[in-house]
Design an enzyme around this catalytic site. Structure first.
Site, PDB file in Angstrom:
ATOM      1  N   LYS A 118      -8.636   3.001   8.917  1.00 40.76           N
ATOM      2  CA  LYS A 118      -8.285   2.936   7.487  1.00 40.76           C
ATOM      3  C   LYS A 118      -7.160   3.906   7.227  1.00 40.76           C
ATOM      4  O   LYS A 118      -7.016   4.911   7.931  1.00 40.76           O
ATOM      5  CB  LYS A 118      -9.486   3.325   6.623  1.00 40.76           C
ATOM      6  CG  LYS A 118      -9.415   2.764   5.223  1.00 40.76           C
ATOM      7  CD  LYS A 118      -9.856   1.312   5.181  1.00 40.76           C
ATOM      8  CE  LYS A 118      -9.791   0.724   3.792  1.00 40.76           C
ATOM      9  NZ  LYS A 118     -10.505  -0.553   3.718  1.00 40.76           N
TER      10      LYS A 118
HETATM   11  P1  NAD Z   1      -7.251  -3.838  -6.174  1.00 42.08           P
HETATM   12  O1  NAD Z   1      -6.323  -2.717  -6.252  1.00 42.08           O
HETATM   13  O2  NAD Z   1      -6.706  -5.218  -6.028  1.00 42.08           O
HETATM   14  O3  NAD Z   1      -8.236  -3.847  -7.442  1.00 42.08           O
HETATM   15  C1  NAD Z   1      -9.004  -2.751  -7.826  1.00 42.08           C
HETATM   16  C2  NAD Z   1      -9.551  -3.048  -9.204  1.00 42.08           C
HETATM   17  O4  NAD Z   1     -10.514  -2.077  -9.563  1.00 42.08           O
HETATM   18  C3  NAD Z   1      -8.486  -3.004 -10.308  1.00 42.08           C
HETATM   19  O5  NAD Z   1      -8.724  -4.055 -11.208  1.00 42.08           O
HETATM   20  C4  NAD Z   1      -8.751  -1.678 -11.005  1.00 42.08           C
HETATM   21  O6  NAD Z   1      -8.340  -1.667 -12.351  1.00 42.08           O
HETATM   22  C5  NAD Z   1     -10.248  -1.623 -10.885  1.00 42.08           C
HETATM   23  N1  NAD Z   1     -10.806  -0.293 -11.043  1.00 42.08           N
HETATM   24  C6  NAD Z   1     -10.385   0.887 -10.535  1.00 42.08           C
HETATM   25  N2  NAD Z   1     -11.188   1.881 -10.940  1.00 42.08           N
HETATM   26  C7  NAD Z   1     -12.136   1.315 -11.719  1.00 42.08           C
HETATM   27  C8  NAD Z   1     -13.255   1.805 -12.430  1.00 42.08           C
HETATM   28  N3  NAD Z   1     -13.573   3.094 -12.401  1.00 42.08           N
HETATM   29  N4  NAD Z   1     -14.000   0.923 -13.116  1.00 42.08           N
HETATM   30  C9  NAD Z   1     -13.693  -0.368 -13.126  1.00 42.08           C
HETATM   31  N5  NAD Z   1     -12.671  -0.899 -12.473  1.00 42.08           N
HETATM   32  C10 NAD Z   1     -11.899  -0.069 -11.784  1.00 42.08           C
HETATM   33  O7  NAD Z   1      -8.251  -3.504  -4.956  1.00 42.08           O
HETATM   34  P2  NAD Z   1      -9.152  -4.499  -4.109  1.00 42.08           P
HETATM   35  O8  NAD Z   1      -8.408  -4.869  -2.892  1.00 42.08           O
HETATM   36  O9  NAD Z   1      -9.719  -5.545  -4.994  1.00 42.08           O
HETATM   37  O10 NAD Z   1     -10.299  -3.503  -3.645  1.00 42.08           O
HETATM   38  C11 NAD Z   1     -11.448  -3.264  -4.447  1.00 42.08           C
HETATM   39  C12 NAD Z   1     -12.579  -2.849  -3.527  1.00 42.08           C
HETATM   40  O11 NAD Z   1     -12.809  -3.881  -2.567  1.00 42.08           O
HETATM   41  C13 NAD Z   1     -12.306  -1.582  -2.718  1.00 42.08           C
HETATM   42  O12 NAD Z   1     -13.512  -0.888  -2.529  1.00 42.08           O
HETATM   43  C14 NAD Z   1     -11.817  -2.123  -1.405  1.00 42.08           C
HETATM   44  O13 NAD Z   1     -11.976  -1.211  -0.346  1.00 42.08           O
HETATM   45  C15 NAD Z   1     -12.743  -3.331  -1.266  1.00 42.08           C
HETATM   46  N6  NAD Z   1     -12.286  -4.341  -0.320  1.00 42.08           N
HETATM   47  C16 NAD Z   1     -11.082  -4.957  -0.463  1.00 42.08           C
HETATM   48  C17 NAD Z   1     -10.681  -5.880   0.481  1.00 42.08           C
HETATM   49  C18 NAD Z   1      -9.395  -6.635   0.376  1.00 42.08           C
HETATM   50  O14 NAD Z   1      -9.162  -7.513   1.208  1.00 42.08           O
HETATM   51  N7  NAD Z   1      -8.552  -6.376  -0.594  1.00 42.08           N
HETATM   52  C19 NAD Z   1     -11.519  -6.183   1.574  1.00 42.08           C
HETATM   53  C20 NAD Z   1     -12.751  -5.558   1.663  1.00 42.08           C
HETATM   54  C21 NAD Z   1     -13.128  -4.637   0.712  1.00 42.08           C
END
Ligand code: NAD
Length: 456
Positions: A118
């Site tokens: 990561k």
């Molecule tokens: P992203 O940046 O696309 O979206 C994050 C979202 O969370 C945004 O809408 C933001 O406004 C919101 N957010 C941030 N802080 C917040 C809070 N305190 N309360 C409510 N909403 C809040 O990120 P993502 O890629 O969707 O990642 C989100 C989660 O999913 C992370 O934990 C990431 O590690 C996990 N994840 C993502 C992927 C991927 O392929 N993108 C894969 C596996 C896991």
């Protein structure tokens, strides 16, 4: 007497350090694996490496700013390191280490031939222009140098990074290594640059497939499908916004969603397309017509059938787990539930589909992208989705089966612990799905480690 000692003793604060949490989760699984020798345990638990880099960029306004970036490898026994790159002001070395270890176990649970890695850069993308972010990305990748590569360590998107960021990563690496097929150095790329169909939707779609399978297998008594289930989603980015669409398309009713600015609720269901369009225009879902504004704290306690945390770590904690009002938690985010919250949810009979299973769809389609890049092929969407569903179903079955088998063998495992003089002799509790997923993953990584042996 100092003023401090006059104050009533406060409740012991929960340790929210993500790396400590990841280690505690590993230790919980270890209680059920007495056959592992201590050297193996230490090797599996500890990260391989953490690289810290510091670099300047000249921003759009001519100001020079310095940034700190990290890339952690937790374990590469099963294959090259794999894991996203996050841009966020809250990025820390311990967060990156935790996320890297979760990647090791996730790749093992879903059985893709990668290890755990990561990365992250401490920055606030909200205050930076696209040009600043491109410079940060290029300089970060250049600083990482030979430590990433198509067969050593392969980045992907995470919070605040996307396909465009991945294109810059590819381009930077390609400039540094001309004359080679460098497409597999990074996944989550735009379709025109070797990206895979279905990668953008994969995390959310995988979470839906996992939920559907777990419900079919009876994880929530009395509910065997997502049809007509009420769903609450925290976070409206790649994982959350697409989950809203995927669950709606599958017949569920998404009653509330949120982003960092707050949440919205509509009893008749929030239209994911309208919410997405509104967020695109205004920067937040808050204020979408026909919806009631709710705080992020309130959102997590709204009554629903399925609660999907899809934002950041430590959202369901000891102080709010007692108020969560759902029948199932599906962790689209990494690390959203703390160990203390896990214990409360177990006591309350609320199952959790853990991150290392539920959000593994992203890395699964990243693996498909990597294979397509190596073969210079592009699979059609049906092929990707069919393979994704198969992987998610197999992984979900394996985790649930591991839980059943372990819980049937508690006496035997306890006897083996005693024979090996392990621990305090306390009775083993039945395992939840998170611990079952860890046990499955740790066993898989341990088997490969033992088969490969120690070099030299
Ligand atoms: P992203 O940046 O696309 O979206 C994050 C979202 O969370 C945004 O809408 C933001 O406004 C919101 N957010 C941030 N802080 C917040 C809070 N305190 N309360 C409510 N909403 C809040 O990120 P993502 O890629 O969707 O990642 C989100 C989660 O999913 C992370 O934990 C990431 O590690 C996990 N994840 C993502 C992927 C991927 O392929 N993108 C894969 C596996 C896991």
């Amino acid at each position: 007497m100092t003023p401090e000692t006059l104050e009533a003793p406060s409740k012991q604060a929960e340790d929210l350090n993500p790396f400590h949490i990841a280690m505690a989760q590993f230790d919980s699984a270890l209680r059920y694996l007495p056959e592992l020798d201590p050297g193996m345990v230490e090797f599996l638990k500890r990260p391989d490496r953490l690289i810290t880099v510091e670099f300047p960029i000249e921003t759009h306004s001519g100001e020079v700013l310095n940034f700190v970036g990290y890339r952690a490898i937790h374990n590469r026994v099963r294959g090259p390191g794999k894991g996203g790159i996050r841009y966020h002001p809250g990025v820390t070395a311990d967060e990156v280490l935790a996320l890297a270890s979760w990647m090791t176990w996730k790749c093992a649970v879903v059985d893709v031939p990668f290890g755990g890695a990561k990365g992250g850069v401490v920055c606030n993308p909200k205050n930076l222009t696209t040009s600043d972010l491109r410079k940060i990305t290029r300089r970060f990748i250049a600083e990482l140098g030979e430590t990433i590569g198509p067969h050593t360590d392969i980045p992907a998107p995470d919070v605040n990074t996307n396909a465009e960021t991945m294109a810059w990563i590819y381009d930077t690496y390609q400039m540094m290594h001309p004359g080679e097929n460098n497409l597999p150095v990074v996944t989550g790329k735009p379709l025109d640059i070797g990206g895979s169909l279905g990668r953008n939707e994969a995390t959310a779609r995988g979470a839906l497939f996992c939920t559907q399978r777990a419900l079919e297998l009876g994880v929530v008594p009395g509910r065997n499908s997502v049809k007509d289930a009420t769903v609450v989603i925290q976070g409206f980015g790649n994982a959350g916004a697409i989950a809203a669409q995927e669950f709606t398309d599958a017949g569920a009713k998404v009653v509330a969603v949120s982003d960092s600015k707050g949440g919205i609720y509509r009893e008749a269901g929030v239209d994911p397309k309208a919410a997405k369009e509104y967020k695109r225009k205004t920067g937040s879902v808050v204020g979408l017509s026909g919806t009631r504004t709710v705080s992020n704290a309130e959102l997590l306690t709204l009554p629903c059938d399925i609660l999907i945390p899809a934002a950041l770590e430590n959202e369901i904690r000891s102080d709010n787990a007692g108020d969560v009002s759902t029948h199932l938690v599906v962790e689209a985010a990494n690390g959203p539930t703390t160990p203390a919250a896990d214990r409360i949810l177990i006591e309350r009979g609320i199952p959790v589909l853990p991150d290392i299973l539920a959000n593994a769809g992203g890395v699964t389609v990243s693996y498909f992208e990597w294979v397509q890049n190596i073969e210079n092929e592009q699979w059609d969407l049906d092929t990707v989705n069919t393979k994704l569903r198969r992987k998610m179903n197999t992984a979900t079955d394996a985790v649930i089966e591991t839980q059943r088998k372990i819980n049937e063998s508690l006496g035997k495992i306890g006897a083996e612990r005693k024979a090996r003089n392990l621990g305090d002799g306390a009775k083993l509790e039945p395992v939840d799905l998170r611990t079952a997923a860890y046990i499955l993953a740790v066993k898989r990584v341990a088997r490969v480690t033992a088969a490969r042996g120690i070099w030299p």
